[in-house]
Design an enzyme around this catalytic site. Structure first.
Site, PDB file in Angstrom:
ATOM      1  N   SER A   1       0.838  -1.197   0.000  1.00  0.00           N
ATOM      2  CA  SER A   1       0.000   0.000   0.000  1.00  0.00           C
ATOM      3  C   SER A   1       0.874   1.249   0.000  1.00  0.00           C
ATOM      4  O   SER A   1       0.453   2.316  -0.440  1.00  0.00           O
ATOM      5  CB  SER A   1      -0.918  -0.005   1.226  1.00  0.00           C
ATOM      6  OG  SER A   1      -0.169  -0.109   2.428  1.00  0.00           O
TER       7      SER A   1
ATOM      8  N   TYR B   1      11.542   3.103   1.639  1.00  0.00           N
ATOM      9  CA  TYR B   1      10.728   1.893   1.463  1.00  0.00           C
ATOM     10  C   TYR B   1       9.605   2.148   0.467  1.00  0.00           C
ATOM     11  O   TYR B   1       9.384   1.354  -0.459  1.00  0.00           O
ATOM     12  CB  TYR B   1      10.154   1.455   2.807  1.00  0.00           C
ATOM     13  CG  TYR B   1       9.246   0.252   2.718  1.00  0.00           C
ATOM     14  CD1 TYR B   1       9.772  -1.028   2.646  1.00  0.00           C
ATOM     15  CD2 TYR B   1       7.855   0.397   2.694  1.00  0.00           C
ATOM     16  CE1 TYR B   1       8.944  -2.138   2.559  1.00  0.00           C
ATOM     17  CE2 TYR B   1       7.022  -0.701   2.610  1.00  0.00           C
ATOM     18  CZ  TYR B   1       7.567  -1.960   2.542  1.00  0.00           C
ATOM     19  OH  TYR B   1       6.750  -3.053   2.442  1.00  0.00           O
TER      20      TYR B   1
ATOM     21  N   LYS C   1       8.876   0.390  -3.287  1.00  0.00           N
ATOM     22  CA  LYS C   1       7.629  -0.295  -3.617  1.00  0.00           C
ATOM     23  C   LYS C   1       6.897   0.393  -4.766  1.00  0.00           C
ATOM     24  O   LYS C   1       6.244  -0.264  -5.585  1.00  0.00           O
ATOM     25  CB  LYS C   1       6.731  -0.376  -2.380  1.00  0.00           C
ATOM     26  CG  LYS C   1       7.265  -1.291  -1.284  1.00  0.00           C
ATOM     27  CD  LYS C   1       7.391  -2.727  -1.777  1.00  0.00           C
ATOM     28  CE  LYS C   1       7.842  -3.673  -0.686  1.00  0.00           C
ATOM     29  NZ  LYS C   1       7.883  -5.091  -1.151  1.00  0.00           N
TER      30      LYS C   1
END
Length: 265
Positions: free
Chosen positions: A216, A228, A232
């Site tokens: 998400s 991070y 992603k």
């Protein structure tokens, strides 16, 4: 007879139908509806009118879902899947989500290979269908050696689940270069390595599945996860580009690609 006096309801139904039509077809199909929206508001005084508009909206929504499914499957089907013959590779599967994936595959007796620098629980390896290779996926030579051994001893994997990932809970200015590069190597660059090792055999057979574990955080970031979230988010582009190349460059329309947005990860 049921009577609806709200003048705005007619516009609401029309807007729903138009939005669905836009997804299912194209903006060109919306021109007549847009013209209607520009006309004076007309009340919906007949039950049949409301019912008809509802059916149209539902029908367009169903059509949109059907077309989306066809698009995701490259307008083709593959009936050759035989799970007694398939081979699955899962990275970072000694713990967390990866371990749960392996457990579920083991319950189905699907031949599964774990690539992880940390050994899994011994109970997992008691299942004859699960095998473990000690591999640091940030090191291409280790990935390549494991891939060759799997292909020689067993066969070419048909499913690759790129699950491995690490986090870094620090403010951006508090990170150091070593931490940031390690995160990018594990979360992003390792997926290029594993795909380059296992995808060629899938392309040769026009049969396979690549699963990319995003998050998400690919779309919604927050303090202390900037690196991070960036790693992603990059996986979204990786997944979409890979899917396009499989169709446009390798004519491998039966190879599926899946992007998983894991919540709270």
């Amino acid at each position: 007879m049921w009577k609806i006096e709200s003048f705005l309801l007619s516009k609401l139904f029309l807007c729903i139908a138009l939005c669905t039509a836009y997804v299912a077809f194209s903006s060109a199909m919306m021109e007549p509806g847009l013209w209607l929206l520009s006309r004076p508001i007309v009340p919906l005084n007949r039950t049949s009118t409301v019912f008809g508009l509802t059916i149209v909206a539902i029908g367009l929504s169903a059509l949109s879902s059907w077309l989306s499914k066809l698009t995701l499957n490259n307008f083709t089907s593959d009936d050759s899947w035989d799970w007694s013959q398939e081979i699955v590779v899962v990275t970072g599967a000694s713990s967390g989500i990866g371990a749960e994936i392996v457990r579920l595959l083991a319950e189905l007796s699907i031949k599964t290979f774990i690539l992880d620098p940390v050994p899994p629980d011994n109970s997992v390896l008691k299942n004859g269908s699960v095998h473990y290779y000690k591999v640091d996926i940030t090191k291409p030579k280790e990935v390549s050696a494991a891939a060759r051994e799997i292909q020689v001893k067993f066969s070419s994997p048909t499913v690759l689940i790129n699950n491995a990932g690490v986090g870094l809970a620090k403010n951006l200015l508090d990170e150091n270069e070593t931490e940031r590069r390690h995160l990018m190597n594990v979360n992003l660059l390792s997926q290029f390595t594993t795909v380059q090792e296992f995808l060629p055999a899938m392309i040769e057979k026009n049969h396979g599945h690549i699963v990319t574990m995003a998050s998400s955080a690919s779309y919604i970031s927050s303090p202390q996860i900037v690196s991070y979230a960036a790693s992603k988010a990059a996986l979204v582009g990786f997944h979409e580009g890979l899917g396009i190349e499989l169709v446009k460059r390798y004519n491998a329309k039966k190879i599926r690609t899946t992007l998983v947005f894991a919540p709270l990860l």
